[in-house]
Design a protein around this motif. Sequence first.
Motif, PDB file in Angstrom:
ATOM      1  N   ALA A  84     -25.864  21.516  57.231  1.00 58.04           N
ATOM      2  CA  ALA A  84     -24.607  21.700  57.964  1.00 58.04           C
ATOM      3  C   ALA A  84     -23.499  22.177  57.031  1.00 58.04           C
ATOM      4  CB  ALA A  84     -24.196  20.401  58.637  1.00 58.04           C
ATOM      5  N   ILE A  85     -23.487  21.657  55.816  1.00 55.48           N
ATOM      6  CA  ILE A  85     -22.471  22.086  54.847  1.00 55.48           C
ATOM      7  C   ILE A  85     -22.680  23.545  54.483  1.00 55.48           C
ATOM      8  CG2 ILE A  85     -21.500  21.685  52.546  1.00 55.48           C
ATOM      9  CD1 ILE A  85     -22.499  18.762  52.802  1.00 55.48           C
ATOM     10  N   ALA A  86     -23.933  23.934  54.256  1.00 59.43           N
ATOM     11  CA  ALA A  86     -24.235  25.327  53.914  1.00 59.43           C
ATOM     12  C   ALA A  86     -23.813  26.256  55.043  1.00 59.43           C
ATOM     13  CB  ALA A  86     -25.723  25.482  53.623  1.00 59.43           C
ATOM     14  N   PRO A 146     -30.162  26.982  49.065  1.00 59.95           N
ATOM     15  CA  PRO A 146     -30.345  26.905  47.609  1.00 59.95           C
ATOM     16  C   PRO A 146     -29.045  27.187  46.837  1.00 59.95           C
ATOM     17  CG  PRO A 146     -32.115  28.176  48.598  1.00 59.95           C
ATOM     18  CD  PRO A 146     -31.102  27.935  49.661  1.00 59.95           C
ATOM     19  N   ALA A 147     -28.246  28.106  47.350  1.00 56.98           N
ATOM     20  CA  ALA A 147     -26.958  28.398  46.700  1.00 56.98           C
ATOM     21  C   ALA A 147     -26.037  27.186  46.796  1.00 56.98           C
ATOM     22  CB  ALA A 147     -26.310  29.619  47.335  1.00 56.98           C
ATOM     23  N   LEU A 148     -26.092  26.494  47.934  1.00 57.95           N
ATOM     24  CA  LEU A 148     -25.273  25.286  48.092  1.00 57.95           C
ATOM     25  C   LEU A 148     -25.683  24.230  47.073  1.00 57.95           C
ATOM     26  CD1 LEU A 148     -23.205  23.562  49.784  1.00 57.95           C
ATOM     27  CD2 LEU A 148     -25.227  22.661  50.903  1.00 57.95           C
ATOM     28  N   ARG A 149     -26.997  24.024  46.893  1.00 58.05           N
ATOM     29  CA  ARG A 149     -27.454  23.021  45.929  1.00 58.05           C
ATOM     30  C   ARG A 149     -26.973  23.357  44.525  1.00 58.05           C
ATOM     31  NH1 ARG A 149     -31.922  23.049  49.375  1.00 58.05           N
ATOM     32  NH2 ARG A 149     -33.064  24.558  48.119  1.00 58.05           N
ATOM     33  N   ALA A 150     -27.027  24.623  44.164  1.00 51.68           N
ATOM     34  CA  ALA A 150     -26.562  25.042  42.836  1.00 51.68           C
ATOM     35  C   ALA A 150     -25.054  24.811  42.698  1.00 51.68           C
ATOM     36  CB  ALA A 150     -26.907  26.501  42.590  1.00 51.68           C
ATOM     37  N   ARG A 151     -24.297  25.185  43.734  1.00 49.94           N
ATOM     38  CA  ARG A 151     -22.841  24.986  43.684  1.00 49.94           C
ATOM     39  C   ARG A 151     -22.479  23.518  43.650  1.00 49.94           C
ATOM     40  NH1 ARG A 151     -19.631  28.463  47.864  1.00 49.94           N
ATOM     41  NH2 ARG A 151     -17.983  27.170  46.990  1.00 49.94           N
ATOM     42  N   GLU A 173     -20.004  26.542  55.072  1.00 46.13           N
ATOM     43  CA  GLU A 173     -19.523  27.317  53.911  1.00 46.13           C
ATOM     44  C   GLU A 173     -20.057  28.753  53.937  1.00 46.13           C
ATOM     45  OE1 GLU A 173     -17.370  26.431  51.374  1.00 46.13           O
ATOM     46  OE2 GLU A 173     -16.988  24.625  52.541  1.00 46.13           O
ATOM     47  N   LYS A 174     -20.947  29.032  54.881  1.00 44.74           N
ATOM     48  CA  LYS A 174     -21.549  30.363  55.045  1.00 44.74           C
ATOM     49  C   LYS A 174     -22.294  30.811  53.788  1.00 44.74           C
ATOM     50  CE  LYS A 174     -18.195  31.854  58.476  1.00 44.74           C
ATOM     51  NZ  LYS A 174     -17.543  30.608  58.674  1.00 44.74           N
ATOM     52  N   ILE A 175     -23.131  29.891  53.255  1.00 47.14           N
ATOM     53  CA  ILE A 175     -23.985  30.216  52.107  1.00 47.14           C
ATOM     54  C   ILE A 175     -25.382  29.664  52.376  1.00 47.14           C
ATOM     55  CG2 ILE A 175     -22.130  30.288  50.384  1.00 47.14           C
ATOM     56  CD1 ILE A 175     -22.857  27.480  49.550  1.00 47.14           C
ATOM     57  N   ALA A 176     -26.349  30.160  51.611  1.00 46.95           N
ATOM     58  CA  ALA A 176     -27.728  29.692  51.758  1.00 46.95           C
ATOM     59  C   ALA A 176     -27.874  28.295  51.155  1.00 46.95           C
ATOM     60  CB  ALA A 176     -28.679  30.656  51.058  1.00 46.95           C
TER      61      ALA A 176
END
Length: 151
Positions: free
Chosen positions: A122-124, A132-137, A127-130
């Motif tokens: 839901a957060i991804a 895996p990108a969310l986990r990295a951020r 934030e309109k990101i994938a």
Amino acid sequence: MADLPHPWDAYASYQEKLSKRSSVDDLAWGLESALDKILDNPSATDVTRSDVLARVVANGARRNRYDKVLIKKFVEPATESTTPSCEARIEVRSDIRHLQRVLSLSDFRMLLAVGAGEKQAAIAESEKIAAPALRARLARARALAIIKLAA
């Protein structure tokens, strides 16, 4: 009762010992371990040796005691519903305000959402990101937050 073939006589003996127990304690778990040992490989030659099974019982009882200590140490404190003190609440608010000032708006929003218990999917999406990108951020934002709070 007719004589049981190897190793079922030992299995029946341990089952009888277990059935005479009135509580589920460390020894009961040890006896269960002995029964499991017999069932795992009934054709093994050492499976009914009394010293081997006695060691299995002792290890099973010890393992159960150790598991109880771990549960008491790590699980029970986390499940206690204690109300935080006023000082702790003020300290947390201060830390949150400090993070709001030093982090970017999107990093702060992500950390706040994780802290509130939102799912990462839901957060991804918000934030309109994938994912895996969310986990990295999130990993970078957490690392930065730790550094900023320690300063």
